[in-house]
Each structure stands twice: as structure tokens, then as C-alpha cells.
Scaffold this motif. Structure first.
Motif, PDB file in Angstrom:
ATOM      1  N   MET A 102      16.961  12.101 -61.396  1.00  0.00           N
ATOM      2  CA  MET A 102      17.112  13.480 -61.851  1.00  0.00           C
ATOM      3  C   MET A 102      18.033  14.247 -60.901  1.00  0.00           C
ATOM      4  O   MET A 102      17.887  14.186 -59.693  1.00  0.00           O
ATOM      5  N   THR A 103      18.993  14.965 -61.471  1.00  0.00           N
ATOM      6  CA  THR A 103      19.866  15.824 -60.667  1.00  0.00           C
ATOM      7  C   THR A 103      19.699  17.292 -61.046  1.00  0.00           C
ATOM      8  O   THR A 103      20.496  18.130 -60.622  1.00  0.00           O
ATOM      9  N   ASP A 104      18.664  17.590 -61.855  1.00  0.00           N
ATOM     10  CA  ASP A 104      18.370  18.967 -62.270  1.00  0.00           C
ATOM     11  C   ASP A 104      17.006  19.373 -61.723  1.00  0.00           C
ATOM     12  O   ASP A 104      16.041  18.603 -61.835  1.00  0.00           O
ATOM     13  N   ILE A 105      16.928  20.552 -61.158  1.00  0.00           N
ATOM     14  CA  ILE A 105      15.645  21.046 -60.651  1.00  0.00           C
ATOM     15  C   ILE A 105      15.725  22.565 -60.527  1.00  0.00           C
ATOM     16  O   ILE A 105      16.789  23.122 -60.223  1.00  0.00           O
ATOM     17  N   LEU A 106      14.615  23.224 -60.769  1.00  0.00           N
ATOM     18  CA  LEU A 106      14.512  24.674 -60.607  1.00  0.00           C
ATOM     19  C   LEU A 106      13.548  24.956 -59.464  1.00  0.00           C
ATOM     20  O   LEU A 106      12.377  24.570 -59.509  1.00  0.00           O
ATOM     21  N   ILE A 107      14.052  25.602 -58.423  1.00  0.00           N
ATOM     22  CA  ILE A 107      13.225  25.995 -57.286  1.00  0.00           C
ATOM     23  C   ILE A 107      12.849  27.461 -57.469  1.00  0.00           C
ATOM     24  O   ILE A 107      13.716  28.323 -57.636  1.00  0.00           O
ATOM     25  N   ARG A 108      11.566  27.736 -57.443  1.00  0.00           N
ATOM     26  CA  ARG A 108      11.087  29.114 -57.626  1.00  0.00           C
ATOM     27  C   ARG A 108      10.557  29.684 -56.311  1.00  0.00           C
ATOM     28  O   ARG A 108      10.080  28.953 -55.436  1.00  0.00           O
ATOM     29  N   ASN A 109      10.675  31.008 -56.205  1.00  0.00           N
ATOM     30  CA  ASN A 109      10.021  31.771 -55.121  1.00  0.00           C
ATOM     31  C   ASN A 109      10.448  31.302 -53.730  1.00  0.00           C
ATOM     32  O   ASN A 109       9.622  31.025 -52.862  1.00  0.00           O
ATOM     33  N   ALA A 110      11.743  31.212 -53.522  1.00  0.00           N
ATOM     34  CA  ALA A 110      12.262  30.784 -52.220  1.00  0.00           C
ATOM     35  C   ALA A 110      12.958  31.943 -51.527  1.00  0.00           C
ATOM     36  O   ALA A 110      13.674  32.726 -52.158  1.00  0.00           O
ATOM     37  N   ARG A 111      12.768  32.041 -50.224  1.00  0.00           N
ATOM     38  CA  ARG A 111      13.465  33.038 -49.414  1.00  0.00           C
ATOM     39  C   ARG A 111      14.708  32.387 -48.820  1.00  0.00           C
ATOM     40  O   ARG A 111      14.610  31.370 -48.112  1.00  0.00           O
ATOM     41  N   LEU A 112      15.871  32.946 -49.078  1.00  0.00           N
ATOM     42  CA  LEU A 112      17.113  32.369 -48.589  1.00  0.00           C
ATOM     43  C   LEU A 112      17.322  32.686 -47.107  1.00  0.00           C
ATOM     44  O   LEU A 112      17.144  33.830 -46.680  1.00  0.00           O
ATOM     45  N   VAL A 113      17.689  31.663 -46.343  1.00  0.00           N
ATOM     46  CA  VAL A 113      17.998  31.863 -44.927  1.00  0.00           C
ATOM     47  C   VAL A 113      19.342  32.582 -44.828  1.00  0.00           C
ATOM     48  O   VAL A 113      20.352  32.101 -45.369  1.00  0.00           O
ATOM     49  N   PRO A 114      19.398  33.739 -44.166  1.00  0.00           N
ATOM     50  CA  PRO A 114      20.634  34.534 -44.155  1.00  0.00           C
ATOM     51  C   PRO A 114      21.664  34.024 -43.149  1.00  0.00           C
ATOM     52  O   PRO A 114      21.874  34.599 -42.090  1.00  0.00           O
ATOM     53  N   LEU A 115      22.335  32.917 -43.489  1.00  0.00           N
ATOM     54  CA  LEU A 115      23.417  32.426 -42.640  1.00  0.00           C
ATOM     55  C   LEU A 115      24.671  33.268 -42.807  1.00  0.00           C
ATOM     56  O   LEU A 115      25.554  33.259 -41.950  1.00  0.00           O
ATOM     57  N   VAL A 116      24.754  33.983 -43.936  1.00  0.00           N
ATOM     58  CA  VAL A 116      25.832  34.942 -44.176  1.00  0.00           C
ATOM     59  C   VAL A 116      25.199  36.279 -44.541  1.00  0.00           C
ATOM     60  O   VAL A 116      23.993  36.358 -44.793  1.00  0.00           O
ATOM     61  N   ALA A 117      26.010  37.314 -44.613  1.00  0.00           N
ATOM     62  CA  ALA A 117      25.463  38.670 -44.747  1.00  0.00           C
ATOM     63  C   ALA A 117      24.888  38.957 -46.128  1.00  0.00           C
ATOM     64  O   ALA A 117      23.845  39.596 -46.249  1.00  0.00           O
ATOM     65  N   ASP A 118      25.543  38.506 -47.196  1.00  0.00           N
ATOM     66  CA  ASP A 118      25.153  38.924 -48.542  1.00  0.00           C
ATOM     67  C   ASP A 118      24.069  38.012 -49.128  1.00  0.00           C
ATOM     68  O   ASP A 118      24.276  37.305 -50.111  1.00  0.00           O
ATOM     69  N   VAL A 119      22.897  38.043 -48.516  1.00  0.00           N
ATOM     70  CA  VAL A 119      21.778  37.200 -48.944  1.00  0.00           C
ATOM     71  C   VAL A 119      20.616  38.096 -49.356  1.00  0.00           C
ATOM     72  O   VAL A 119      20.278  39.062 -48.659  1.00  0.00           O
ATOM     73  N   ALA A 120      20.003  37.755 -50.474  1.00  0.00           N
ATOM     74  CA  ALA A 120      18.885  38.549 -50.985  1.00  0.00           C
ATOM     75  C   ALA A 120      17.725  38.546 -50.005  1.00  0.00           C
ATOM     76  O   ALA A 120      17.408  37.528 -49.396  1.00  0.00           O
ATOM     77  N   ASP A 121      17.081  39.715 -49.853  1.00  0.00           N
ATOM     78  CA  ASP A 121      15.927  39.829 -48.963  1.00  0.00           C
ATOM     79  C   ASP A 121      14.647  39.305 -49.611  1.00  0.00           C
ATOM     80  O   ASP A 121      13.763  38.792 -48.932  1.00  0.00           O
ATOM     81  N   SER A 122      14.535  39.437 -50.904  1.00  0.00           N
ATOM     82  CA  SER A 122      13.316  39.034 -51.609  1.00  0.00           C
ATOM     83  C   SER A 122      13.457  37.619 -52.147  1.00  0.00           C
ATOM     84  O   SER A 122      14.573  37.114 -52.326  1.00  0.00           O
ATOM     85  N   PRO A 123      12.328  36.946 -52.422  1.00  0.00           N
ATOM     86  CA  PRO A 123      12.380  35.581 -52.950  1.00  0.00           C
ATOM     87  C   PRO A 123      13.165  35.505 -54.255  1.00  0.00           C
ATOM     88  O   PRO A 123      13.150  36.430 -55.080  1.00  0.00           O
ATOM     89  N   VAL A 124      13.847  34.378 -54.431  1.00  0.00           N
ATOM     90  CA  VAL A 124      14.654  34.155 -55.627  1.00  0.00           C
ATOM     91  C   VAL A 124      14.346  32.770 -56.191  1.00  0.00           C
ATOM     92  O   VAL A 124      13.689  31.939 -55.552  1.00  0.00           O
ATOM     93  N   ASP A 125      14.854  32.534 -57.400  1.00  0.00           N
ATOM     94  CA  ASP A 125      14.833  31.204 -57.991  1.00  0.00           C
ATOM     95  C   ASP A 125      16.241  30.620 -57.876  1.00  0.00           C
ATOM     96  O   ASP A 125      17.243  31.349 -57.879  1.00  0.00           O
ATOM     97  N   VAL A 126      16.306  29.303 -57.783  1.00  0.00           N
ATOM     98  CA  VAL A 126      17.589  28.613 -57.690  1.00  0.00           C
ATOM     99  C   VAL A 126      17.572  27.445 -58.674  1.00  0.00           C
ATOM    100  O   VAL A 126      16.695  26.576 -58.596  1.00  0.00           O
TER     101      VAL A 126
END
Length: 487
Positions: free
Chosen positions: A1-25
């Protein structure tokens, strides 16, 4: 499988424009296609609940000798030895435990020993049992006479070093039934994935392209691998017309042709790293500043050959004279690629790296291993060692690696060493050259510093914030959307 949905993850802010709240990917066909809240799950796509854990691009180790690392884990650990006498006692005990079975050790660093080890030291306790003790920098080994004969080396009392040792290393498998077989490689790859590693550049001395093609089909298709080649293996690569980045299996973008690797000088522990000034102590009187392995014309010709064939070049350069010579060869040829190690650099050469568009491929944990020896033999230039702050401030692209087995294949050790510049309770060593954990993380993700649509589905989910936690637990590692590790 090469498809997956990740829910409720907090993105590590390696760059400035990163969401503060959990997101899905959402990852489809191995690529991130959507990032945001409440993404609708397509039919048949696996769903993974990160439950507020941290998500970031997966980690790369851009300098590994994977076969040696795989083998070293089964070898006699000599890393704690403080003298030839301790080594002799360890070998004697091993020979007594398994009479006649070759002893192959790894890890000691004799640069700080108070006397030179001799072949006779080992002969006295080993007899006809071959003994090979490989130093922790991989640039030299201490053998008894039985091993010298078995590896077809002329007898001598001292170490086997540099080019002669690299040539002999390939014959080492004749002494042991513990090999770099696909099953052993797969265990190594599994362990790397469990630390969040999604890709590596393999600089193994032997096998290269065809060996990786073979093992890939035998269960080693877990991570992204860029396969480097050395000058003595270049003929077959050129005959096949392979260029850096080309798939080594049709339609498979996870196994690709890497760079030509050139070892232009020696190492710190053998006092053969080529410097612009003599060593304070420890160097060969005939080569008081170390020495190059290739002269200027040879290095330039090799880079030109690779560049004309579409191959990037990774040039090993530890001493500042070696770095200068490597940059000159890149300037003359227009070759692209990296300078590996950059352990000692002249201040004026840092902007040259930037101007030439070269990557500095560095191994921060070496500063932990080499700190004391550097103070002993290069005390007049320690401020220019592992100069990561200079490199980043000049805008040089920096990537972190391990040089495993010289240091463990553990990206978190490299990240920590780059930021803290110490591996024990001593203060940071030249703290002015430290970089932040965010910068170290950003230098460890293969150039993909954000999770956004279009980026590779090479991701890692962590239990803890890697900007504050040392060695966070890895809950999930994805490579091209495939699960490589699930904690």
C-alpha cells in the motif's frame, strides 16, 4: 500500500508556515496530496490516528557504509580499549573461547594510545588464528601475521592503512561466515526504520550497483537507497550509462544511482588527513601535515570523468588542505555533488562551498569521538573543526549522517551532537560552532523540510516533540506511503 491517511498530527515546525493545530495528511501513490483539517478518507485508504503525536519529514543518513555497519554489529567490540595491552588481553580471551575461529574486531581508536601496537603483540596470544582489529575510523586495521597471510598482504609490524586497507577489506569475507547477506541487511534496515530513517546514501566499498539490485529483490526493499560507486567500479556504471538519480530497477524510484565516491585524503586517527599546517604531534615525519591520496591532476581528471558521465561526486576531505584541493577540482570541472566530512576547514573556503553549490555532508557525532585526539594533535586549529555554524551562516546546504560504523547509524545522535557539541558532561566544545536542534533536524530530512502537497510520502510520527526531546520514540515510519515501521 502506498496510500494512507494520517489524522490528528501536529506538524514539527522546521519552517515558519506550519499549522499550530493538529492536521490530517493524505498520502496517495506515495506522495502527499493534501494537508489540512478533517480530510475525507478515500475508499480503501488505510487510516492512522496519530492522536496528537508529532509528524515530520522522514530522516536521511547521507553517509553510511551499510555492509560494514551490518557486519560490525556482529564483530568483537573494541571501542572501549585504552591501550594495546587491553586489546591483547581481549584477543587472548576470545581465542581461548573459540580456538581457531578468526577474530574480527571493530571500534578502537589508537590515536590516543601511548605506544604503537605491533603485529608481534597479537601473534603472541593468537598463534595461527587470524586476528583483524579494524580501527573505529575504518581507515586502518591491526592484523596478526596469520591474517596478513590470509588477506594476501605483505608481512609487517605495523598497521595496514588507507588505500592498502581498503583493497584488503574486500577479501575479509574469506575469514568469516558472518556476512552481509540479505537477511542481515534487512535487520539493519528494520532497525534504521525504527529510528525514523527513510533513506540513506550507501558508500560501501564492495558490491555497489549489482549487489543492491540483487538484495533489493531479496527483501531489502524497505528504505530509499542511493548507491555510490568508487573509481575501481566506475567502468560498469559508465558502460551501462547510469547517471546519478537513475532508477536501478525499472520504475522503482526508491533504489537509485548515487554519486562517485572519491577518498582524497586520510583520517584524523591515522594522522593522514591532509592539512595546510603540520600536525603538532603524531604525524609521520615524512608527511608532517598528512598527505593526499590523489594528486591534483588525478583528482581533477576523476571529477571530470564523472561529471561528463552525469554522475555527482562525493569527495572525502577531512583536512583543510584536502577541502581546498577538492574545491579547486570542482571549480575546474564544474562537477556537482558534495564534500564529505569537512572536518577541518579554512574560513575562506566556506563561501567557496556556497558559490560552487556543493553540499557539506557532515557527521556530527565524530566531534564526540575525535574531541580529545583533536586537542592532542591539532590544538592550534580546533576552532575550525566541525564548523557547522560557519557553513549554515554562509548559506551552504548541510546534510547530516553517521559514517556508520564509524559512528552508530542513529540520526538522533548526530542531531544531538550538532546542537550540543558534547557527548558527556563536559561543556560544549567550541559552542560558537553549534547549530540549533531545528537546524540540525532540517539538515537531516533529505532536503524536504515541510509536509506539504507534492512532497514525498516519506514521513515519521513521533511520540515527543523532536525540537525538545532527545531521541524521541518513533511510532510510525512511512517510505513512499508504505509502512516501514510501526511502533
Amino acid at each position: 500500500m502506498t496510500d494512507i491517511l494520517i489524522r490528528n498530527a501536529r506538524l514539527v515546525p522546521l519552517v515558519a508556515d506550519v499549522a499550530d493545530s493538529p492536521v490530517d495528511v493524505l498520502i496517495e501513490h506515495g506522495v502527499v496530496t493534501e494537508v489540512g483539517p478533517a480530510i475525507r478518507r478515500p475508499p480503501g485508504v488505510e487510516e492512522y490516528d496519530a492522536a496528537g503525536r508529532w509528524l515530520m519529514p522522514g530522516l536521511w543518513d547521507t553517509h553510511v557504509h551499510l555492509g560494514q555497519w551490518t557486519l560490525a554489529r556482529g564483530r568483537l567490540d573494541t571501542s572501549g580499549l585504552q591501550s594495546p595491552d587491553e586489546a591483547v588481553r581481549l584477543v587472548a580471551a576470545k581465542v581461548a573461547e573459540q580456538p581457531g575461529r578468526p577474530v574480527i574486531g571493530w571500534g578502537h581508536r589508537p590515536g590516543t594510545w601511548t605506544r604503537e601496537p605491533t603485529t608481534t603483540d597479537l601473534d603472541d596470544v593468537s598463534g595461527v588464528t587470524p586476528v583483524v582489529l579494524i580501527a573505529g575510523d575504518a581507515h586502518h586495521a591491526w592484523l596478526n601475521r596469520a591474517a596478513q597471510a590470509a588477506l594476501d598482504l605483505p608481512p609487517r609490524e605495523g598497521m595496514v592503512a588507507e588505500t592498502e586497507w581498503f583493497a584488503a577489506y574486500e577479501r575479509l569475507t574469506a575469514l568469516t561466515d558472518v556476512g552481509d547477506d540479505p537477511v542481515s541487511y534487512r535487520r539493519t534496515l528494520d532497525d534504521a526504520a525504527a529510528m525514523g530513517v527513510v533513506g540513506l546514501v550507501d558508500f560501501e566499498f564492495t558490491g555497489a550497483v549489482q549487489a543492491w539490485r540483487d538484495r533489493w529483490t531479496e527483501g531489502c526493499d524497505l528504505l530509499r537507497v542511493e548507491v555510490a560507486v568508487y573509481a575501481d567500479q566506475l567502468g560498469s556504471v559508465l558502460a551501462e550509462g547510469l547517471r546519478t538519480g537513475d532508477p536501478l530497477h525499472p520504475g522503482e524510484d526508491r533504489l537509485t544511482m548515487g554519486p562517485l565516491k572519491v577518498i582524497s585524503d586520510g583520517s584524523l586517527n591515522t594522522a593522514t588527513a591532509w592539512c595546510q599546517h603540520p600536525y603538532v604531534t603524531g604525524a609521520d615525519p615524512d608527511h608532517p601535515a598528512g598527505a593526499p591520496n590523489l594528486d591534483s591532476a588525478e583528482l581533477t581528471d576523476l571529477l571530470a570523468l564523472a561529471h561528463d558521465a552525469g554522475l555527482a561526486v562525493a569527495t572525502h576531505a577531512i583536512g583543510d588542505a584536502a577541502v581546498d584541493a577538492a574545491l579547486t577540482a570542482y571549480e575546474r570541472t564544474g562537477a556537482r555533488g558534495s564534500v564529505e566530512h569537512v572536518q577541518l576547514v579554512a574560513r575562506d573556503d566556506v563561501p567557496r562551498l556556497k558559490r560552487l553549490g556543493l553540499r557539506a555532508s557532515v557527521q556530527p557525532h565524530h566531534l564526540v569521538d575525535d574531541r580529545d585526539l583533536t586537542e592532542q594533535i591539532w590544538p592550534d586549529r580546533t576552532d575550525r573543526c566541525f564548523a557547522y555554524r560557519w557553513l549554515l551562516d554562509a548559506g551552504v546546504t548541510v546534510s547530516l549522517g553517521s559514517d556508520a560504523p564509524v559512528s552508530p547509524l542513529d540520526p538522533w545522535l548526530a542531531i544531538d551532537a550538532a546542537a550540543r557539541r558534547t557527548g558527556d558532561d563536559r561543556p560544549a566544545w567550541h559552542a560558537e560552532q553549534a547549530i540549533t536542534r531545528r537546524e540540525a533536524l532540517a539538515a537531516s530530512v533529505g532536503g524536504h523540510v515541510a509536509v506539504r502537497p507534492g512532497s514525498p510520502g516519506d514521513l515519521v510520527v513521533l511520540d515527543d516533540d523532536p525540537l525538545t526531546a532527545v531521541g524521541p520514540n518513533v511510532a510510525l515510519t512511512l517510505v513512499a506511503g508504505r509502512v516501514a515501521h510501526r511502533g
